[in-house]
Design an enzyme around this catalytic site. Structure first.
Site, PDB file in Angstrom:
ATOM      1  N   GLU A 184      -5.647  -2.675 108.771  1.00 32.06           N
ATOM      2  CA  GLU A 184      -4.458  -3.239 109.436  1.00 32.06           C
ATOM      3  C   GLU A 184      -3.249  -3.012 108.553  1.00 32.06           C
ATOM      4  O   GLU A 184      -3.286  -3.290 107.362  1.00 32.06           O
ATOM      5  CB  GLU A 184      -4.696  -4.732 109.710  1.00 32.06           C
ATOM      6  CG  GLU A 184      -3.453  -5.524 110.063  1.00 32.06           C
ATOM      7  CD  GLU A 184      -2.703  -5.026 111.295  1.00 32.06           C
ATOM      8  OE1 GLU A 184      -3.356  -4.759 112.331  1.00 32.06           O
ATOM      9  OE2 GLU A 184      -1.464  -4.893 111.220  1.00 32.06           O
ATOM     10  N   ARG A 232      -1.991 -16.920 121.974  1.00 28.52           N
ATOM     11  CA  ARG A 232      -2.466 -15.643 121.412  1.00 28.52           C
ATOM     12  C   ARG A 232      -3.090 -15.823 120.033  1.00 28.52           C
ATOM     13  O   ARG A 232      -4.102 -15.221 119.713  1.00 28.52           O
ATOM     14  CB  ARG A 232      -1.276 -14.722 121.166  1.00 28.52           C
ATOM     15  CG  ARG A 232      -0.918 -13.881 122.240  1.00 28.52           C
ATOM     16  CD  ARG A 232       0.440 -13.283 122.029  1.00 28.52           C
ATOM     17  NE  ARG A 232       0.791 -12.741 123.308  1.00 28.52           N
ATOM     18  CZ  ARG A 232       0.471 -11.512 123.704  1.00 28.52           C
ATOM     19  NH1 ARG A 232      -0.095 -10.677 122.886  1.00 28.52           N
ATOM     20  NH2 ARG A 232       0.754 -11.112 124.914  1.00 28.52           N
ATOM     21  N   TYR A 250       3.061 -21.981 132.083  1.00 29.30           N
ATOM     22  CA  TYR A 250       1.723 -22.581 132.068  1.00 29.30           C
ATOM     23  C   TYR A 250       1.514 -23.395 130.791  1.00 29.30           C
ATOM     24  O   TYR A 250       2.188 -23.179 129.781  1.00 29.30           O
ATOM     25  CB  TYR A 250       0.606 -21.549 132.256  1.00 29.30           C
ATOM     26  CG  TYR A 250       0.590 -20.336 131.351  1.00 29.30           C
ATOM     27  CD1 TYR A 250       0.030 -20.376 130.078  1.00 29.30           C
ATOM     28  CD2 TYR A 250       1.097 -19.123 131.797  1.00 29.30           C
ATOM     29  CE1 TYR A 250      -0.031 -19.236 129.287  1.00 29.30           C
ATOM     30  CE2 TYR A 250       1.060 -17.980 131.012  1.00 29.30           C
ATOM     31  CZ  TYR A 250       0.493 -18.043 129.760  1.00 29.30           C
ATOM     32  OH  TYR A 250       0.441 -16.920 128.975  1.00 29.30           O
ATOM     33  N   ASP A 297      -4.199  -1.083 123.762  1.00 30.44           N
ATOM     34  CA  ASP A 297      -2.900  -0.526 124.142  1.00 30.44           C
ATOM     35  C   ASP A 297      -2.707   0.907 123.664  1.00 30.44           C
ATOM     36  O   ASP A 297      -1.883   1.631 124.213  1.00 30.44           O
ATOM     37  CB  ASP A 297      -1.761  -1.401 123.573  1.00 30.44           C
ATOM     38  CG  ASP A 297      -1.401  -2.554 124.504  1.00 30.44           C
ATOM     39  OD1 ASP A 297      -2.142  -2.799 125.480  1.00 30.44           O
ATOM     40  OD2 ASP A 297      -0.376  -3.224 124.252  1.00 30.44           O
TER      41      ASP A 297
HETATM   42  P1  FAD Z   1      -1.625  -4.541 119.471  1.00 30.63           P
HETATM   43  O1  FAD Z   1      -1.591  -5.985 119.775  1.00 30.63           O
HETATM   44  O2  FAD Z   1      -0.329  -3.790 119.552  1.00 30.63           O
HETATM   45  O3  FAD Z   1      -2.253  -4.377 118.028  1.00 30.63           O
HETATM   46  C1  FAD Z   1      -2.158  -3.184 117.296  1.00 30.63           C
HETATM   47  C2  FAD Z   1      -2.437  -3.511 115.831  1.00 30.63           C
HETATM   48  O4  FAD Z   1      -2.513  -2.303 115.112  1.00 30.63           O
HETATM   49  C3  FAD Z   1      -1.336  -4.348 115.194  1.00 30.63           C
HETATM   50  O5  FAD Z   1      -1.917  -5.384 114.449  1.00 30.63           O
HETATM   51  C4  FAD Z   1      -0.592  -3.347 114.326  1.00 30.63           C
HETATM   52  O6  FAD Z   1       0.007  -3.942 113.188  1.00 30.63           O
HETATM   53  C5  FAD Z   1      -1.719  -2.393 113.945  1.00 30.63           C
HETATM   54  N1  FAD Z   1      -1.278  -1.026 113.655  1.00 30.63           N
HETATM   55  C6  FAD Z   1      -0.420  -0.270 114.378  1.00 30.63           C
HETATM   56  N2  FAD Z   1      -0.286   0.935 113.837  1.00 30.63           N
HETATM   57  C7  FAD Z   1      -1.087   0.947 112.739  1.00 30.63           C
HETATM   58  C8  FAD Z   1      -1.374   1.942 111.764  1.00 30.63           C
HETATM   59  N3  FAD Z   1      -0.798   3.161 111.808  1.00 30.63           N
HETATM   60  N4  FAD Z   1      -2.238   1.642 110.777  1.00 30.63           N
HETATM   61  C9  FAD Z   1      -2.844   0.415 110.722  1.00 30.63           C
HETATM   62  N5  FAD Z   1      -2.585  -0.569 111.623  1.00 30.63           N
HETATM   63  C10 FAD Z   1      -1.738  -0.289 112.620  1.00 30.63           C
HETATM   64  N6  FAD Z   1      -2.561  -9.287 128.261  1.00 30.63           N
HETATM   65  C11 FAD Z   1      -3.479 -10.093 128.855  1.00 30.63           C
HETATM   66  O7  FAD Z   1      -4.675  -9.766 128.880  1.00 30.63           O
HETATM   67  N7  FAD Z   1      -3.107 -11.276 129.443  1.00 30.63           N
HETATM   68  C12 FAD Z   1      -1.796 -11.702 129.460  1.00 30.63           C
HETATM   69  O8  FAD Z   1      -1.483 -12.772 129.990  1.00 30.63           O
HETATM   70  C13 FAD Z   1      -0.807 -10.864 128.843  1.00 30.63           C
HETATM   71  N8  FAD Z   1       0.483 -11.240 128.838  1.00 30.63           N
HETATM   72  C14 FAD Z   1       1.409 -10.443 128.230  1.00 30.63           C
HETATM   73  C15 FAD Z   1       2.746 -10.841 128.239  1.00 30.63           C
HETATM   74  C16 FAD Z   1       3.713 -10.057 127.636  1.00 30.63           C
HETATM   75  C17 FAD Z   1       5.157 -10.489 127.687  1.00 30.63           C
HETATM   76  C18 FAD Z   1       3.328  -8.851 126.980  1.00 30.63           C
HETATM   77  C19 FAD Z   1       4.332  -7.983 126.287  1.00 30.63           C
HETATM   78  C20 FAD Z   1       2.006  -8.440 126.973  1.00 30.63           C
HETATM   79  C21 FAD Z   1       1.032  -9.222 127.601  1.00 30.63           C
HETATM   80  N9  FAD Z   1      -0.321  -8.854 127.614  1.00 30.63           N
HETATM   81  C22 FAD Z   1      -1.246  -9.643 128.240  1.00 30.63           C
HETATM   82  C23 FAD Z   1      -0.746  -7.573 127.008  1.00 30.63           C
HETATM   83  C24 FAD Z   1      -1.403  -7.768 125.636  1.00 30.63           C
HETATM   84  O9  FAD Z   1      -0.544  -8.529 124.810  1.00 30.63           O
HETATM   85  C25 FAD Z   1      -1.689  -6.423 124.980  1.00 30.63           C
HETATM   86  O10 FAD Z   1      -2.243  -5.530 125.922  1.00 30.63           O
HETATM   87  C26 FAD Z   1      -2.674  -6.582 123.812  1.00 30.63           C
HETATM   88  O11 FAD Z   1      -2.191  -7.519 122.888  1.00 30.63           O
HETATM   89  C27 FAD Z   1      -2.929  -5.235 123.141  1.00 30.63           C
HETATM   90  O12 FAD Z   1      -3.744  -5.438 121.990  1.00 30.63           O
HETATM   91  P2  FAD Z   1      -4.057  -4.218 120.998  1.00 30.63           P
HETATM   92  O13 FAD Z   1      -4.882  -4.804 119.914  1.00 30.63           O
HETATM   93  O14 FAD Z   1      -4.575  -3.054 121.749  1.00 30.63           O
HETATM   94  O15 FAD Z   1      -2.630  -3.765 120.444  1.00 30.63           O
END
Ligand code: FAD
Length: 403
Positions: free
Chosen positions: A33, A106, A213, A290
């Site tokens: 991370e 979260r 909520y 994502d």
């Molecule tokens: P991220 O949360 O972006 O995590 C990526 C991680 O990788 C981070 O910790 C970052 O620091 C790390 N990282 C990045 N690049 C590097 C690198 N080069 N080297 C090492 N580490 C790195 N989803 C739901 O299911 N329900 C909901 O109600 C919902 N509501 C939402 C509301 C809003 C307003 C938004 C914006 C999003 C919402 N989402 C919801 C979507 C959800 O927040 C995301 O889809 C989810 O958090 C994605 O998780 P992730 O771990 O894939 O990516």
């Protein structure tokens, strides 16, 4: 160079879910991370039964429920006149799908996954930014300033701006010109306001919507205000600013306007997704969360899909030591499901944000909807498919997987 079975890049919800799921299968997992500490920024998350089913499978659901709230309904209202358009009874949803609909902070979901990873023996490393990837004999390498990490597989969970995605596509995040403001406050700050303490409420209106909520067993109240930014449409670099927030909700009903002063005004989230790509695997490197399928948040399935990815990958990994076969099985089923979610979320957002006659027509259709009709959520809330054959049709009469 150090070596483990699985290197996970990114310790967000997606990365930790993958690390936990794979370590539960007996694999040695290391998470890299870039931040100095593991954590989540933001406020609430809705997690639907297709996710709580998996959290239950991992033995985490009781903890998640104890930290969150089991809301009674999702209520959709018109943002201009405040009238109810339709609702989902979440007790019914739990009976139908066998698992609850939960809303949770979260940081509580992330914290639960982090603790479970620690207990499972995942090697959790912070302050490491991965800058590149290489294939290697029998595995792949994540490259960073301080060295190289070899795994039999590398899982890239590095979010919307994923470096690993460049191995598979030269696409860029797509701006929706919409921006989200969030705010989670102690419940006593909304006492006296016309809010639903036990429901998820979504007010939909012209180029804007507003979500409310409860969180943390009702001790907190979460709000999200989302609107289209005129400055973004005009091509200005500074967009989504608080003056635009105020203007966007000026004509909304009293219940929405009453909630606006409680939003955090010092930060905001610009809403991007990406066009779907239909393969997430390059050699022994696989995208997840994502990095693979960032959606607009209108179906509340972004984090949910990341957790589903982790479950699907780990179930295939548990049955086989052949990583090429595991990644092929993962790639055969997840991109199509997530393509549907990403494209449906865009369409769902357009429907929410209609103005004029289209708004009135939409409201009529929603008011006429049978509240016990699950046609439009069965394909989301049912069990996560492990194979293309298990993927349900989106709607009755719709096909299964069509590429
Ligand atoms: P991220 O949360 O972006 O995590 C990526 C991680 O990788 C981070 O910790 C970052 O620091 C790390 N990282 C990045 N690049 C590097 C690198 N080069 N080297 C090492 N580490 C790195 N989803 C739901 O299911 N329900 C909901 O109600 C919902 N509501 C939402 C509301 C809003 C307003 C938004 C914006 C999003 C919402 N989402 C919801 C979507 C959800 O927040 C995301 O889809 C989810 O958090 C994605 O998780 P992730 O771990 O894939 O990516």
């Amino acid at each position: 160079m150090t070596s483990v079975d699985v290197v996970v890049v990114g310790g967000g919800i997606g990365g930790l879910a993958n690390a936990l799921a794979l370590s539960r299968k007996g694999l040695r997992v290391r998470v890299l991370e870039r931040a100095r500490e593991f954590g989540e920024v933001g406020a609430g998350l809705q997690i639907a039964p297709n996710c709580t089913r998996i959290l239950d499978h991992w033995g985490l659901l009781d903890e998640i429920v104890s930290l969150g709230v089991l809301p009674e309904h999702i209520v959709m209202k018109d943002a201009l006149d405040g009238s109810v358009l339709t609702r989902l009874d979440l007790h019914d949803v739990e009976r139908r799908y066998g698992f609850p609909y939960v809303v949770i902070h979260r940081s509580d979901l992330h914290g639960t996954l982090l603790r479970a990873c620690r207990e499972a023996g995942v090697d959790l490393v912070t302050s490491v930014t991965v800058t590149g990837y290489e294939q290697a004999a029998g595995g792949a390498v994540a490259v960073h300033e301080g060295g190289r990490e070899l795994g039999r597989v590398v899982i890239a969970a590095d979010g919307l701006h994923s470096v690993a995605r460049r191995l598979l596509s030269d696409d860029e995040p797509v701006s929706s010109a919409y921006v989200a403001y969030r705010g989670a406050v102690p419940f006593h700050e909304v006492r006296g306001l016309d809010v639903h303490p036990k429901d998820v409420v979504v007010y939909i209106g012209p180029r804007c919507h507003f979500v409310q909520y409860p969180l943390r067993q009702g001790e907190m109240f979460n709000q999200v205000a989302v609107f289209e930014s005129p400055k973004a449409l005009a091509g200005e670099a500074e967009w989504g600013t608080p003056d635009e927030l105020d203007a966007a909700f000026e004509h909304t009903c009293a219940q929405v306007r009453a909630g606006l002063p409680l939003m955090w005004r010092d930060r905001w989230w610009r809403m991007f997704d990406r066009d779907p790509i239909m393969s997430w695997v390059s050699g022994r490197i696989a995208l997840t969360g994502d990095a693979a399928h960032p959606p607009l948040q209108y179906l509340a399935q972004g984090a949910v899909m990341a957790i589903e990815d982790a479950w699907v990958l780990s179930e295939h990994a548990g049955a086989s030591g052949d990583w090429d076969a595991v990644l092929a099985a993962y790639d055969a089923v997840r991109p199509e499901h997530c393509r549907r979610v990403v494209t449906t979320a865009r369409a769902w957002g357009n429907l929410w944000h209609h103005d004029g006659d289209k708004r009135l027509w939409r409201n009529d259709v929603l008011r006429g909807r049978d509240v016990h009709d699950y046609t439009y959520v069965d394909w989301l809330f049912g069990p996560t498919a492990l194979t293309p054959e298990q993927e349900p049709p989106m709607f009755p009469g719709g096909g299964a997987i069509v590429s």
